[in-house]
Design a protein around this motif. Structure first.
Motif: not given
Length: 529
Positions: A117-124, A287-297
């Protein structure tokens, strides 16, 4: 850039370990993502370089497909194929092996999404994210543990990939495998290993954007290659053979569970490395949707289907050759068709490069850059990873299923689960996902703690790590640990190392932060602005 950038609201969140007048130069966008204004990171900071800076909003463009493609590319590799074989070698039938792998990947997905979650939000990246809990200097502790594990994995994958090239070229060129030995191996095998090693580093040296493009086409190519192998084997076998009907040697009773739980922890440990450093990838997310769905799928589905595929292909080998051949390279080498051998060779190359670069080079490159930002950048860190991965001589770790699954994966999983527990507790329970981005790079800021170290995180890591791996044991003659365990009274916990490490460190860290730095009480003197 998404939405309208507005200055962050004044005043920091009242949470343990933070204090000050509010994030300086921090811009929050309408979708909740955060970036820093130019000049917010002090010039000449000892804790920053261009590779560790937050990714600008305009460059956070990885989509759901990009993340799913990364996971498809990483999951479709020879060690993943061999996971099912390792479990069957321990006495499971194919249904038990696939169930264990599927459950493990569903479980490990949850901490991966939480830390991601911290990746897309803060770019770190991961080592900068770890500064919030461990401190600017203390973050080197989890970063170096993660880097060491990645270096060993890099060596394992490179050796396996080199062996694959060696075997397939041997079929094409005949006497290739009969060359004179150097260091106990044919010199031609060492040539394959070195050439493969150099090819991997050449790709990663071009940077993360080159990796994204490579993964985009590598993922579907590897899927096609695996399906071609299944089709070829099914055609030769006239069916999937007798393996699917073979009963478990363990049953589902008292003999099964003592093998199941340590095996489950080992399967979780296979990707527990990525549950820590996944911000290294998600920081490029749109965005968060991209990482959540991408990883879950991408993760649990791919690993489960790949385990099934390995079992089906292997069952065909039983019908055709009278023996179960679990190694896909050895199986592909059975064909006398030159085109088929070349196709298998390219598939092995692409599959192994795909996982090794993404999973085992990106993270230590950032981790080593975090250790000495002034002297080590991402590319230098990648080269160091390549050298250390060879010096570790990791081929010894895969000598037996017991050593590979229980000793290597089990111990690594326990330690990495401990770090994950601390990161999750700090980001979600203590700070409620709110960070002072500039202070992650600033000496004397909110995350400086005591001389750059947060002793609470160190204590939680020491206790959690002790509980997770202190009871590590090996069967007589099958591992480096004593049969009664390193610390005998902790032996009952050893089979649950990842779960024990993560849960104990999470609870202890949250407790220490609440008791020693209650809300409203600064953990440091006010930092100069």
């Amino acid at each position: 850039m998404t939405g309208t950038a507005t200055p962050a609201a004044p005043g920091p969140p009242s949470v343990p370990g933070t204090e000050g007048t509010g994030p300086s130069g921090q811009l929050t966008h309408a979708d909740g993502r955060v970036e820093l204004a130019d000049g917010a990171i002090p010039a000449g900071s000892r804790f920053a370089n261009a590779d560790l800076h937050p990714v600008p909003m305009a460059e956070r463009r990885w989509t759901t497909y990009n993340f799913a493609a990364v996971w498809v590319g990483m999951a479709h590799n020879i060690p993943s194929w061999l996971l099912a074989s390792g479990l069957v070698a321990l006495g499971m039938d194919w249904k038990q092996a696939v169930f264990t792998i599927a459950l493990a990947n569903v479980i490990v997905l949850f901490p991966m999404l939480l830390t991601g979650h911290a990746g897309p939000k803060y770019g770190i990246p991961f080592p900068v994210f770890a500064r919030a809990s461990f401190g600017l200097r203390g973050a080197n502790l989890p970063a170096m543990i993660r880097a060491g594990v990645a270096c060993a994995w890099f060596g394992i994958q490179t050796w396996i990939g080199g062996q694959g090239i060696f075997v397939l070229l041997g079929k094409i060129f005949g006497g290739w495998t009969k060359a004179a030995e150097v260091g106990g191996q044919p010199w031609t095998l060492w040539v394959c290993f070195v050439l493969f090693w150099a090819l991997e580093l050449a790709i990663i040296y071009r940077g993360m954007e080159a990796l994204r493009r490579f993964e985009n086409w590598a993922a579907p190519f590897v899927i096609v290659g695996a399906l071609v192998l299944l089709g070829w084997m099914s055609a030769k076998a006239g069916g999937l053979g007798p393996l699917l009907g073979q009963p478990s040697e363990l049953g589902w009773g008292a003999d099964f569970w003592p093998v199941f739980f340590p095996a489950l922890m080992g399967m979780i440990a296979f990707w527990s490395t990525l549950s820590l450093n996944i911000p290294d990838f998600t920081r490029f997310g749109a965005g968060q949707r991209a990482q959540v769905w991408g990883q879950s799928l991408g993760l649990p589905t791919t690993m489960t289907l790949f385990a099934l595929l390995s079992v089906f292909v292997t069952s065909g080998s039983q019908a055709v050759y009278g023996a179960t051949i679990w190694d896909p390279v050895e199986l592909a080498a059975k064909t006398d068709n030159v085109f088929g051998l070349l196709f298998a060779l390219v598939t092995v190359l692409v599959a192994t490069i795909s996982v090794n670069i993404a999973a085992n080079v990106v993270s230590p490159a950032y981790d080593l850059a975090n250790l000495a930002p002034r002297f080590i950048n991402f590319r230098t860190g990648a080269l160091i990873t390549g050298v250390v991965g060879v010096l570790i001589m990791p081929w010894k770790l895969t000598a037996t299923p017991e050593l590979y699954i229980f000793t290597w994966l089990g111990t690594v999983g326990g330690l990495l689960g401990t770090v994950a527990g601390i990161l999750i507790a700090d980001y979600w329970l203590v700070r409620r996902t709110r960070l002072d981005l500039a202070d992650l790079y600033r000496e004397g800021g909110a995350y400086w703690y005591t001389a750059g170290w947060n002793w609470r995180a160190v204590v939680a890591f020491a206790v959690g790590g002790l509980l997770a791996v202190g009871g590590s044991w090996s069967a007589a003659g099958k591992g480096p640990f004593p049969a009664d365990g390193l610390i005998p009274f902790l032996k009952p916990l050893a089979d649950y190392g990842w779960a024990v490490g993560m849960s104990s460190s999470l609870l202890l860290y949250a407790l220490l932060m609440a008791v020693t730095s209650p809300p409203g009480k600064p953990a440091r003197a006010p930092a100069p602005r």
